[in-house]
Write an enzyme that holds these catalytic residues in place. Structure first.
Site, PDB file in Angstrom:
ATOM      1  N   HIS A 124       1.100  -1.377   0.141  1.00  0.00           N
ATOM      2  CA  HIS A 124       0.085  -0.173  -0.190  1.00  0.00           C
ATOM      3  C   HIS A 124       0.843   1.273   0.013  1.00  0.00           C
ATOM      4  O   HIS A 124       0.208   2.682   0.604  1.00  0.00           O
ATOM      5  CB  HIS A 124      -0.951  -0.222   1.312  1.00  0.00           C
ATOM      6  CG  HIS A 124      -1.948  -1.083   1.262  1.00  0.00           C
ATOM      7  ND1 HIS A 124      -2.738  -1.479   2.334  1.00  0.00           N
ATOM      8  CD2 HIS A 124      -2.306  -1.860  -0.022  1.00  0.00           C
ATOM      9  CE1 HIS A 124      -3.540  -2.568   1.910  1.00  0.00           C
ATOM     10  NE2 HIS A 124      -3.369  -2.747   0.641  1.00  0.00           N
ATOM     11  N   CYS A 138       6.533  13.612 -14.995  1.00  0.00           N
ATOM     12  CA  CYS A 138       7.676  14.148 -13.955  1.00  0.00           C
ATOM     13  C   CYS A 138       8.155  12.994 -13.153  1.00  0.00           C
ATOM     14  O   CYS A 138       9.549  12.768 -13.140  1.00  0.00           O
ATOM     15  CB  CYS A 138       7.006  15.152 -13.034  1.00  0.00           C
ATOM     16  SG  CYS A 138       8.244  15.594 -11.596  1.00  0.00           S
TER      17      CYS A 138
HETATM   18 ZN    ZN Z   1       7.242  16.983 -10.491  1.00  0.00          ZN
END
Ligand code: ZN
Length: 306
Positions: A124, A138
């Protein structure tokens, strides 16, 4: 707490000839460290209020509130200490290359007990990973134990009143979301942790939210372990009823691969997935006491070595 000496001896015999062991950890192990369990991730998600916080949608809508909640959970987890069971499992991992831990806990206690990371898979995720909300482009992430995460998230001391901790203990460690005194000043976006890489997006907690898939690399590592050419000797199920998938499936699969299941839990009614079978063990009681005792033939007396 009474341990059957016969069961303990039979477990020790099996342990000494074991080469591959899989452990599944759940909230009961954290409860032994005095950490409110939030009734485990599953329990947390069952309540309406929690669902409203533990989702990507909630984060998009009110990141400040969601961060206040997770900052509070990080703070509580950092106040707790790893217990002897965490240390015992970490030691087993060092001594047995064929040992793997799958944890459903997000509290960072196994990591703080120096459990070798290669043998620890976090189903988890963890409260102590921060990652960019932009997973596609990103992909920034970091390990972060700072408390508070950012100064604006400092918890007012009135919300950490020890009397409320006492009240919580009396209720048996379960912490309902309604117990959490979340301070509700509206936070500005610039007060919240921002991604240092893209400098555009917010960072979010590295936990699996309602409606999200479990981390792919974790599922893959678990599958690899279960599909390894060599059979599995023992499956330890500690502090979890393991009724939800994929956890329940791991027990069934381990059994198919020859594993004898050993359940360590406070609650006798918690049967492992698939029920009890011949050759299974059940040890009822505090994992912090039982696990070091069970593993002693391989790890030694960890109290003596500390
Ligand atoms: Zn970022």
């Amino acid at each position: 707490m009474e341990i059957s000496q016969e069961d303990l001896a039979s477990f020790h015999t099996a342990l000494k000839s074991s080469k591959r062991i899989l452990a599944l950890l759940g909230a009961g192990l954290s409860a032994s460290s005095g950490l409110p369990t939030f009734r485990g991730a599953g329990g947390l998600w069952r309540t309406h209020d929690s669902i409203s916080l533990a989702t990507p949608e909630a984060f998009n809508k009110n990141a400040g509130l969601v961060w206040q909640f997770y900052n509070y959970r990080r703070h509580m987890a950092l106040q707790a200490q790893p217990n002897p069971a965490h240390y015992a499992l970490a030691e087993l991992a060092r001594r047995m290359p064929g040992f793997m831990t799958l944890s459903q806990n997000v509290d960072g206690l196994s990591q703080r007990a120096n459990h070798p990371m290669k043998q620890l898979q976090l189903l988890h995720g963890t409260l102590f990973e921060l990652r960019c909300v932009d997973r596609a482009v990103c992909r920034y992430s970091e390990t972060n134990f700072t408390d508070p995460v950012v100064p604006a998230l400092e918890i007012p001391t009135s919300d950490l009143d020890p009397t409320s901790n006492e009240a919580r203990k009396e209720k048996g460690n379960d912490l309902d979301i309604s117990d959490v005194q979340i301070p509700l000043p509206a936070l500005k976006r610039e007060d919240l942790p921002t991604c240092p890489k893209c400098k555009t997006n917010l960072l979010r907690p590295g936990v699996v939210w309602f409606g999200e898939s479990l981390p792919f690399h974790v599922l893959e590592a678990a599958e690899d372990f279960l599909n390894h050419p060599n059979d599995i000797d023992i499956m330890l199920v500690i502090g979890t009823s393991a009724k939800v998938y994929p956890a329940a499936g791991y027990i069934e699969k381990a059994r198919e691969r020859g594993a004898r299941v050993c359940v360590i839990n406070m609650d006798e009614t918690d049967r492992p997935a698939g029920g009890w079978m011949d050759g299974n063990w059940f040890f009822r009681g505090d994992a912090a006491v039982l696990v070091p005792k069970l593993l002693e033939p391989v790890i030694g007396d960890i109290k003596a070595s500390e």
